[in-house]
Design an enzyme around this catalytic site. Sequence first.
Site, PDB file in Angstrom:
ATOM      1  N   SER A  22       0.845  -1.194   0.000  1.00 34.10           N
ATOM      2  CA  SER A  22       0.000   0.000   0.000  1.00 34.10           C
ATOM      3  C   SER A  22       0.881   1.245   0.000  1.00 34.10           C
ATOM      4  CB  SER A  22      -0.893  -0.002   1.239  1.00 34.10           C
ATOM      5  OG  SER A  22      -1.574   1.235   1.316  1.00 34.10           O
ATOM      6  N   HIS A  47      -0.949  -1.034  -4.311  1.00 35.26           N
ATOM      7  CA  HIS A  47      -2.263  -0.714  -3.749  1.00 35.26           C
ATOM      8  C   HIS A  47      -2.328   0.774  -3.400  1.00 35.26           C
ATOM      9  CE1 HIS A  47      -5.985  -1.998  -1.736  1.00 35.26           C
ATOM     10  NE2 HIS A  47      -5.674  -1.158  -0.758  1.00 35.26           N
ATOM     11  N   ASP A  49      -4.538   3.508  -1.383  1.00 36.20           N
ATOM     12  CA  ASP A  49      -5.615   3.745  -0.428  1.00 36.20           C
ATOM     13  C   ASP A  49      -6.087   5.194  -0.529  1.00 36.20           C
ATOM     14  OD1 ASP A  49      -6.199   1.265   0.933  1.00 36.20           O
ATOM     15  OD2 ASP A  49      -4.146   1.340   1.668  1.00 36.20           O
ATOM     16  N   MET A  51      -8.546   8.077   0.352  1.00 32.02           N
ATOM     17  CA  MET A  51      -9.477   8.462   1.434  1.00 32.02           C
ATOM     18  C   MET A  51      -9.852   9.933   1.261  1.00 32.02           C
ATOM     19  SD  MET A  51      -7.554   6.657   4.664  1.00 32.02           S
ATOM     20  CE  MET A  51      -6.577   5.161   4.430  1.00 32.02           C
ATOM     21  N   HIS A  80      -8.143   1.460  -4.240  1.00 34.47           N
ATOM     22  CA  HIS A  80      -9.169   1.178  -3.226  1.00 34.47           C
ATOM     23  C   HIS A  80      -9.800   2.507  -2.830  1.00 34.47           C
ATOM     24  CE1 HIS A  80      -9.820  -0.280   1.227  1.00 34.47           C
ATOM     25  NE2 HIS A  80     -10.957  -0.021   0.604  1.00 34.47           N
ATOM     26  N   MET A  82     -11.938   4.675  -0.737  1.00 30.45           N
ATOM     27  CA  MET A  82     -12.671   4.870   0.532  1.00 30.45           C
ATOM     28  C   MET A  82     -13.236   6.282   0.472  1.00 30.45           C
ATOM     29  SD  MET A  82      -9.998   3.021   3.116  1.00 30.45           S
ATOM     30  CE  MET A  82      -8.656   2.931   1.941  1.00 30.45           C
ATOM     31  N   MET A 151     -11.829  -5.903   4.479  1.00 25.42           N
ATOM     32  CA  MET A 151     -11.078  -5.006   5.368  1.00 25.42           C
ATOM     33  C   MET A 151     -10.863  -5.712   6.706  1.00 25.42           C
ATOM     34  SD  MET A 151     -10.491  -2.157   3.788  1.00 25.42           S
ATOM     35  CE  MET A 151      -9.857  -1.283   5.222  1.00 25.42           C
ATOM     36  N   ASP A 189      -6.980  -6.562   3.547  1.00 22.80           N
ATOM     37  CA  ASP A 189      -6.363  -5.241   3.681  1.00 22.80           C
ATOM     38  C   ASP A 189      -6.483  -4.782   5.126  1.00 22.80           C
ATOM     39  OD1 ASP A 189      -5.507  -2.639   3.356  1.00 22.80           O
ATOM     40  OD2 ASP A 189      -7.062  -2.069   1.926  1.00 22.80           O
TER      41      ASP A 189
HETATM   42 ZN    ZN Z   1      -6.763  -0.540   0.880  1.00 24.25          ZN
END
Ligand code: ZN
Length: 234
Positions: A22, A47, A49, A51, A80, A82, A151, A189
């Site tokens: 990540s 990966h 992340d 957010m 991913h 979020m 998750m 994850d």
């Molecule tokens: Zn993730």
Amino acid sequence: MFAKRTCQVFVFTMSNYLLAPSMIASDFTRLAEEISACESAGADWLHMDVMDGHFVPTITIGPLFVEACKRASKLPLDVHLMISEPEKYIEAFAKAGAGNITVHVETCSDLPRIVRQIQSLGCKAGITLNPATPASALDSALSLADLVLVMSVNPGYSGQTFMPEMIAKVEEIRNKLNALRSPAHLEVDGGINAETLPLMKKAGATAFVTGNAAFKHPKGTGEGVRLLKKIASS
Ligand code: ZN
């Protein structure tokens, strides 16, 4: 002298276990170096992340960061999201070079429609859920998804502790995917390290996101990735 084999035996083995470091756990001041270390050590995906400070409390990276990683790497980018209202941003992430785009069921009123939207942009579609959301929430899109992400921490921060109760959720989703004869990867994850990875692999996971265990390894990123990849593949 060995006898000549008269027939071939085909044995199906799931050798395709993937490691996905990540990138938010990497040192952004040395991004290209960190990516290169991941590649050389056998990482399969990078990966991302993402957010938004809304669906989760933290703000991290967006399409510009994904696009920078795309220019620095040939590995598929595993994005991913979020974020709230992911359907508004999926195209931007696809254009930035995402290979996989994963959305949270908690953010989607019509999960199958968003899965199809992702696939129509030429990306693999992933679906995921928070620890408190039951596995059944994914049922409407399970047969369509290319990737299912579980998750194993509450989303929002890097460096959290693995939740062992998520092992049963991985087993439950693995059984559902097998019943559907789905070839989708089952990814985990959150808090994945040398101790927790084997537990999730045994439960049926085939792809492993890792943050600090890779990037904060005392011997450096390359050694961290190499160790986890070895454990994933063994
Ligand atoms: Zn993730």
